[in-house]
Design a protein around this motif. Sequence first.
Motif, PDB file in Angstrom:
ATOM      1  N   GLN A  13       4.548  -0.583  -8.013  1.00 55.68           N
ATOM      2  CA  GLN A  13       3.793  -1.812  -7.778  1.00 55.68           C
ATOM      3  C   GLN A  13       4.698  -2.877  -7.145  1.00 55.68           C
ATOM      4  O   GLN A  13       5.843  -3.046  -7.575  1.00 55.68           O
ATOM      5  N   ASP A  50       0.823  -1.215   0.000  1.00 53.81           N
ATOM      6  CA  ASP A  50       0.000   0.000   0.000  1.00 53.81           C
ATOM      7  C   ASP A  50       0.855   1.262   0.000  1.00 53.81           C
ATOM      8  O   ASP A  50       0.572   2.215  -0.741  1.00 53.81           O
ATOM      9  N   LYS A  86       2.394   1.653  -3.414  1.00 48.17           N
ATOM     10  CA  LYS A  86       1.398   1.978  -4.436  1.00 48.17           C
ATOM     11  C   LYS A  86       1.151   3.478  -4.459  1.00 48.17           C
ATOM     12  O   LYS A  86       0.960   4.079  -5.523  1.00 48.17           O
TER      13      LYS A  86
END
Length: 233
Positions: free
Chosen positions: A61, A53, A56
């Motif tokens: 990624q 998270d 991101k």
Amino acid sequence: MSKRIMIAGGHYGSGKTEFCLNLAIELRKECDKVAVIDLDIANPYFRSREKIDAFKALGIQIYGNFFSEEVTLEIPALNSNVRAPLEDAETAAIVDLGGDPDGAKVIVQFLSAIADRDFEFLCVVNPNRPETGTVEKAILMMTRIEAWTTLKITGLVNNAHFLKETTPDNCMDGAFFCSEIAARTGIPLRFNCCPERILPAFRASLSGGVFEKVPILPVREIMRASWLDQRLS
């Protein structure tokens, strides 16, 4: 970055995951698509996939575990989309290998996705670990990694550190340690890692020296939980 795919191997505890995540942050400054592929399915600690998270949000990624979230029982399974960043010519892909035979061998199943592509296999070296505390031990470890993965190491990463106690001299000692490995194996030093807090002092110590042109990777402590550094009263 000289190659689109960067594979990082090394002894467990060498700091591979911190290297991979920090490299991803630096590459994001110049690349639109950056991915970290966590192939370390054997080790339940300090896994890059724990930071999915947070990364991101940085536009990076992280691929790895079959599950979108960690589960109570750690299951060594990889998501089927792990191959995607390896096969995407627009993605700068960083592969985080495990540090033991079971972890390192996982890369073998992806050889068809990288064999004919633009990649470099880096070995992260921390001479302050007992298992790689001498040049001879470090070279033996590298030989074993090549046997496990069936890939040839193409570059060294100096990651000499003592966590929060690391000094510029420690980083410099690691550079000379890796240069001795390079002299014996012909494998060049590709990166000098250095904690951000001592980066100016380390840069100054390199000025005019033999390592001046080796890229420096600023290292932020991303994986190490803060409670590990708390002292008991």
